[in-house]
Design an enzyme around this catalytic site. Structure first.
Site, PDB file in Angstrom:
ATOM      1  N   ASP A  46       0.810  -1.210   0.000  1.00 23.94           N
ATOM      2  CA  ASP A  46       0.000   0.000   0.000  1.00 23.94           C
ATOM      3  C   ASP A  46       0.848   1.266   0.000  1.00 23.94           C
ATOM      4  OD1 ASP A  46      -2.014  -1.827   0.306  1.00 23.94           O
ATOM      5  OD2 ASP A  46      -2.888  -0.926   2.098  1.00 23.94           O
ATOM      6  N   HIS A 192       3.800  -2.329   3.075  1.00 25.89           N
ATOM      7  CA  HIS A 192       3.906  -1.005   2.438  1.00 25.89           C
ATOM      8  C   HIS A 192       5.217  -0.934   1.658  1.00 25.89           C
ATOM      9  CE1 HIS A 192       0.942  -0.369   5.625  1.00 25.89           C
ATOM     10  NE2 HIS A 192       0.467   0.611   4.871  1.00 25.89           N
TER      11      HIS A 192
HETATM   12 ZN   LIG Z   1      -2.609   3.124   3.123  1.00 23.04          ZN
END
Ligand SMILES: [Zn+2]
Length: 224
Positions: A46, A192
């Site tokens: 993400d 991430h």
């Molecule tokens: Zn996010």
């Protein structure tokens, strides 16, 4: 028991807790793990694209011939179109993670949410040349307005079953241990690609996945 359900059903507290627990599938029916994956697991990233860090993640994925999903922020995609193109060119999937990833998104009216996600989709479609239909809510927050937008735009919402907390836990080794301790066949792992440690964390997780006889890939259900 019935009274308990009624109390829970109308409790604002319940609605709030449900909104930060995507796995409950209360507002949106999201895909949080695979039930027919065999020994497969799926890695998701993400908050990119992030120059410097996303490329390092892509290098590691290429070295291990692993495909993953990147949920991208629209405004960052505009700033770094070459990274978006590389993600798709190397066989990964791109998904929507909202235009700006602000807290305001989580309280915005349905019309605004729909406009935001549609704008993000158009940017990613223009840059990638692919049809974009995957969505991960920023912060993992869901609510009635986000659900309405998802229905209107016909998006497939992807949650997770293993949260790495890589943005909160400072030690890469601890993040790797956390994921290794929770990984299971059919797992969707939330990571991430915007952190300086993202590539190191990914390397460790790939090592642990391999040690457990699991295979990182994009689940077939994503294309259903
Ligand atoms: Zn996010």
């Amino acid at each position: 028991m019935i009274i308990l359900f009624i109390i829970l059903g109308i409790s604002p507290l319940f609605l709030i807790i449900a909104s930060v627990n995507i796995g409950w599938n209360f507002y949106i029916r999201s895909f949080n793990k695979s039930l027919r994956s065999g020994n497969e697991v799926m890695l998701t990233f993400d908050d990119g694209p992030h120059p410097g860090n996303t490329e390092k993640v892509l290098d590691i994925l290429a070295q291990s011939n692993t495909k993953a999903i990147f949920f991208l922020i629209g405004e960052r995609a505009i700033e770094h179109p070459e990274i978006v193109r590389r993600i798709v060119k190397e066989g990964h999937l791109a998904g929507i993670h909202s235009m700006r990833h602000t807290a305001g998104f989580t309280v915005a009216p349905a019309k605004m949410v729909t406009g935001d996600l549609d704008a993000c989709r158009k940017i990613l479609e223009d840059l990638s040349g692919e049809k974009i239909y995957l969505f991960r809510p920023p912060f993992g927050v869901t609510n009635f307005n986000i659900a309405k937008a998802v229905r209107k735009l016909n998006l497939k919402t992807i949650g997770w079953s293993v949260r790495s907390f890589d943005t909160a836990i400072k030690s890469p080794e601890k993040v790797i241990d956390r994921v290794a301790g929770r990984i299971h066949p059919g797992a969707i792992v939330l990571l991430h690609d915007r952190l300086p440690e993202s590539a190191e964390i990914l390397s460790g997780i790939l090592r642990e996945i391999k040690n457990r006889g699991l295979k990182p890939t994009i689940f077939k259900e994503i294309y259903d």
